[in-house]
Design a protein around this motif. Structure first.
Motif, PDB file in Angstrom:
ATOM      1  N   LYS A  35       0.841  -1.198   0.000  1.00 19.93           N
ATOM      2  CA  LYS A  35       0.000   0.000   0.000  1.00 19.93           C
ATOM      3  C   LYS A  35       0.877   1.249   0.000  1.00 19.93           C
ATOM      4  O   LYS A  35       1.706   1.432   0.893  1.00 19.93           O
ATOM      5  CB  LYS A  35      -0.930   0.007   1.223  1.00 19.93           C
ATOM      6  N   LYS A  36       0.676   2.089  -1.001  1.00 19.34           N
ATOM      7  CA  LYS A  36       1.515   3.276  -1.147  1.00 19.34           C
ATOM      8  C   LYS A  36       1.213   4.309  -0.073  1.00 19.34           C
ATOM      9  O   LYS A  36       0.144   4.296   0.558  1.00 19.34           O
ATOM     10  CB  LYS A  36       1.303   3.897  -2.529  1.00 19.34           C
ATOM     11  N   SER A  37       2.156   5.219   0.112  1.00 21.76           N
ATOM     12  CA  SER A  37       2.006   6.314   1.067  1.00 21.76           C
ATOM     13  C   SER A  37       1.830   7.624   0.323  1.00 21.76           C
ATOM     14  O   SER A  37       2.324   7.803  -0.793  1.00 21.76           O
ATOM     15  CB  SER A  37       3.226   6.393   1.989  1.00 21.76           C
ATOM     16  N   LYS A  38       1.133   8.554   0.960  1.00 19.95           N
ATOM     17  CA  LYS A  38       0.890   9.875   0.385  1.00 19.95           C
ATOM     18  C   LYS A  38       1.215  10.929   1.435  1.00 19.95           C
ATOM     19  O   LYS A  38       0.703  10.882   2.549  1.00 19.95           O
ATOM     20  CB  LYS A  38      -0.568  10.001  -0.070  1.00 19.95           C
ATOM     21  N   ALA A  39       2.064  11.870   1.066  1.00 17.81           N
ATOM     22  CA  ALA A  39       2.467  12.934   1.988  1.00 17.81           C
ATOM     23  C   ALA A  39       1.490  14.096   1.926  1.00 17.81           C
ATOM     24  O   ALA A  39       1.036  14.488   0.850  1.00 17.81           O
ATOM     25  CB  ALA A  39       3.875  13.410   1.653  1.00 17.81           C
TER      26      ALA A  39
END
Length: 233
Positions: A35-39
């Protein structure tokens, strides 16, 4: 110039932290169930600056930005067939539970292995025991085609935090979860990462340009400061 210097430093630091997030996403594009991360960014303090005397003008001067938080994006990745007898994917919400010595961790990755311990074949993931629907380690029989792999659904995904190695741990003592009733376990399938390579490449180009701009401001501010100091002497 001192203000411009520190504003650019704040920007460059944020760029570096954002680059770390993007790099981690891109490095795991082939990791099943990742699962990707988003800043998320927030502005730093603003200062009110009044115009020249006699003019009723006022403007705000900012001090740059910083990463306020990093969220995990839990949207599901695409399914693909492997035919592997110990490969599993979850169609819907929920996580596989993996028992380690100190705690149970959770994952969407389903590339499991068979590990023989004390003449028993256990279904394992990264050295931990994969749990069944009763939260017990799964012991495989030679003719076991119907493997009871538990899928557990959390009331709020924000109760989970990344533990590394494609695993999550419970971050909130009040977290509530239950055996999923709506999700389906697909044997012989894996879930791909939800990272969009094209999207991450666009972000990478943007952050590189922003970092270069901030670096130029830092260099220019430093050169002007040196010039001022040389004039004083």
């Amino acid at each position: 110039m001192i203000k411009a210097y520190y504003t650019a430093v704040n920007g460059a630091t944020s760029n570096q932290n954002y680059l770390d997030v993007i790099s981690n996403n891109m490095a795991n594009i082939q990791t099943e169930g990742f699962k990707k991360s988003k800043a998320e960014f927030s502005d730093l303090m603003y200062t009110n600056i009044r115009g020249p005397e006699g003019e009723n003008t006022e403007m705000k001067s900012g001090s740059g930005s910083r990463i306020n938080k990093v969220d995990v994006m839990f949207n599901q990745g695409a399914m693909y067939s492997t035919g592997g007898k110990t490969d599993f994917a979850i169609a819907g919400d929920g996580y596989f539970a993996v028992q380690f010595e100190e705690e149970n961790l959770y994952t969407r990755g389903g590339s499991f292995q068979v590990t023989n311990i004390d003449d028993e074949n256990y279904l394992t993931y990264q050295g931990g025991f994969v749990l069944n629907s009763e939260e017990e380690p799964i012991i495989l029989e030679n003719t076991d085609d119907n493997i009871d792999v538990g899928v557990f659904e959390f009331m709020n995904n924000s109760d989970l935090m990344q533990a590394g190695n494609n695993l999550f741990r419970i971050a909130n003592e009040d977290a509530e979860y239950s055996l999923s009733e709506n999700s389906r376990v697909m044997k012989g399938f894996l879930e791909s990462s939800n990272v969009d390579l094209a999207e991450e490449m666009v972000k990478l180009i943007q952050i590189q340009r922003s970092f270069q701009l901030n670096s130029n401001v830092i260099q220019t501010a430093d050169e002007i400061e040196q010039t001022i100091n040389s004039l004083k002497s």
